[in-house]
Design a protein around this motif. Structure first.
Motif: not given
Length: 234
Positions: A10-38
């Motif tokens: 996904s992205g904004y207009g012609r700008s693509s931001v997500l480049q094929g993200v694969d992620l699962d969040v299991p039931d009853g868990r807390v998943l921390g998503l980290l990364g630099r700005n942008g």
């Protein structure tokens, strides 16, 4: 309940931001998503919530496809967003915020106004105060309460530590831990490593619109070279 994200773009207009993200969040868990700005963390949870339309991939919740659905449909499926910056209405008091959120949730869910106020007793003390009169920490608690009253089984939290003093961040961490104990699954986007390490069972790291690394929080804390390489910190 398991949130499964596969090949999400996904992205904004012609700008693509997500480049094929694969992620699962299991039931009853807390998943921390980290990364630099942008790198796309906020874009990811906004896409999951239907605020940004995906251009490819799949988002399923217990096998039900959500990609491309309206935000209200996604909320009814069991997801709620606690947005960065809180987005509290400054001219409505705490009671009005809670009443509006409760009506949106239908008033029949696990989370009721009394239960939310038991979890967040400071809000009970401030019920007559306008949103604009609350401290940053109180506004964050109100944002969490508002999300819970829509009846979610999973919370998407976008940098709840933003702008808060360390003692208040620890209080927010206590709230997240209690929510997990009560069966609420959490996808936590954070820059504050202290909070992420305090509450998350696992850590995932985004780099350039993709998930570049995932492991247990214990393993991530012990692997300083990887943290430095992915986040620029030790």
């Amino acid at each position: 309940m398991t949130l499964q994200i596969t090949g999400l773009s996904s992205g904004y207009g012609r700008s693509s931001v997500l480049q094929g993200v694969d992620l699962d969040v299991p039931d009853g868990r807390v998943l921390g998503l980290l990364g630099r700005n942008g790198v796309g963390k906020t874009t990811l949870i906004h896409t999951v919530m239907g605020l940004v339309r995906p251009t490819g991939g799949s988002i399923t919740l217990d096998g039900k496809e959500l990609a491309g659905r309206r935000t209200d449909q996604i909320a009814r499926a069991g997801l709620a967003l606690v947005p960065q910056g809180r987005r509290i209405w400054p001219n409505l008091d705490v009671t009005e915020h809670l009443d509006l959120a409760s009506r949106r949730g239908g008033g029949t869910g696990t989370w009721t106004v009394p239960k939310v106020l038991e979890l967040l007793p400071r809000l009970a003390e401030r019920r007559s105060h306008l949103g604009g009169q609350l401290s940053g920490g109180e506004q964050q608690m109100l944002a969490i309460a508002r999300a819970l009253l829509t009846g979610p089984r999973m919370l998407l939290m976008d940098e709840p530590s933003d702008g808060l003093a360390p003692t208040i961040v620890d209080q927010i961490g206590g709230v997240i831990t209690t929510l997990k104990e009560q069966g609420v699954t959490v996808l936590l986007v954070e820059q504050d490593l202290h909070l992420a390490f305090l509450v998350a069972d696992e850590i995932a790291v985004m780099v350039k619109g993709q998930i570049a690394h995932r492991c247990s929080t214990t393993d991530f804390r012990a692997d300083e070279p990887t943290a430095r390489r992915l986040l620029g910190v030790a």
